[in-house]
Design an enzyme around this catalytic site. Structure first.
Site, PDB file in Angstrom:
ATOM      1  CB  CYS A   1      -1.015  -0.023   1.205  1.00  0.00           C
ATOM      2  SG  CYS A   1      -2.368   1.184   1.075  1.00  0.00           S
TER       3      CYS A   1
ATOM      4  CG  HIS B   1      -3.684  -3.592   3.239  1.00  0.00           C
ATOM      5  ND1 HIS B   1      -2.422  -3.136   3.891  1.00  0.00           N
ATOM      6  CD2 HIS B   1      -4.130  -2.304   2.628  1.00  0.00           C
ATOM      7  CE1 HIS B   1      -2.558  -1.603   3.978  1.00  0.00           C
ATOM      8  NE2 HIS B   1      -3.374  -1.155   3.225  1.00  0.00           N
TER       9      HIS B   1
ATOM     10  CD  GLU C   1      -1.430  -5.878   5.474  1.00  0.00           C
ATOM     11  OE1 GLU C   1      -1.815  -5.124   5.902  1.00  0.00           O
ATOM     12  OE2 GLU C   1      -0.817  -6.246   4.111  1.00  0.00           O
TER      13      GLU C   1
END
Length: 230
Positions: free
Chosen positions: A113, A212, A214
């Protein structure tokens, strides 16, 4: 002899935080999803607070994650600030220094990001400061604390296309995006044209994604970083 896990540095935020009896205490932090994603991919996570004094920490790192967060200061790419732009100058100074040094060392880097945008600006590129003004919608950041979801398309033969395979749905939360990618190569876009992935083929592993990974502990991307860092 036990083989050591690759040491992966993760850049962090400095924000007011509250826990227990402590309220609005300036705190160095990052969502645990980043740590869990690195650990789950076989790496050893080390948190890096903003520090613009030097880049010596890179000597002990095998890879670097440039994490998400606040907007980059537009002065870094020669633009005035838009009303919606919210910056953290201390992060900008520290992470730009770190990113450029990591690229010089050919250290494997994954930008997430804001991290992708940082890589773009480090490569001489520019950003759109508020995508709704460009796209006419806010589906990339639908509500406070709510991730948008959409499909992304990737350039055949690119690293990100090989990693993502047929599962191309991504989770995003951002209001800025890449305009000019500079020296980086755009290898992914959303259906509305928003840049979703950039790469630098001049290096062994430099990948930036606008979403994202993660959040879903995506072993495809974090695994590739750890493998490159091994």
């Amino acid at each position: 002899m036990v083989k050591m896990r690759p040491v992966i540095g993760i850049t962090t935020y400095v924000e007011p935080a509250t826990w227990g009896v402590w309220h609005n205490l300036p705190t160095t932090l990052v969502p645990h999803d980043y740590v869990a994603a690195v650990t789950g991919a076989g790496g050893r996570a080390v948190l890096l607070p903003p520090d613009d004094l030097d880049t010596d920490v890179l000597r002990i790192l095998d890879g670097l994650v440039l994490s998400g967060g606040s907007d980059l200061g537009p002065e870094l790419y020669g633009a005035p600030a838009a009303p919606q732009t919210v910056t953290r100058p201390e992060r900008d100074a520290a992470e730009m220094l770190l990113a450029r040094a990591a690229l010089t060392r050919d250290l494997p880097v994954l930008g997430v990001c804001r991290g992708m945008q940082l890589l773009t600006v480090a490569g001489g590129g520019t950003l759109h400061q508020h995508l709704p003004d460009v796209l006419g919608h806010d589906r990339h950041r639908p509500a406070p604390g709510v991730y948008g979801e959409h499909e992304a398309g990737f350039t055949p033969g690119s690293r990100i296309a090989g990693l993502m395979g047929e599962d191309t749905r991504v989770h995003c939360f951002h209001h800025q995006g890449v305009d000019d990618p500079g020296t980086l190569t755009v290898t992914g876009r959303a259906e509305d044209g928003t840049v979703e992935a950039v790469e630098d083929p001049r290096h062994r592993f430099v990948l930036g994604v606008q979403w994202h990974p993660e959040v879903t502990r995506d072993k495809r991307l974090f695994g590739a970083l750890v493998e490159a860092a091994a």
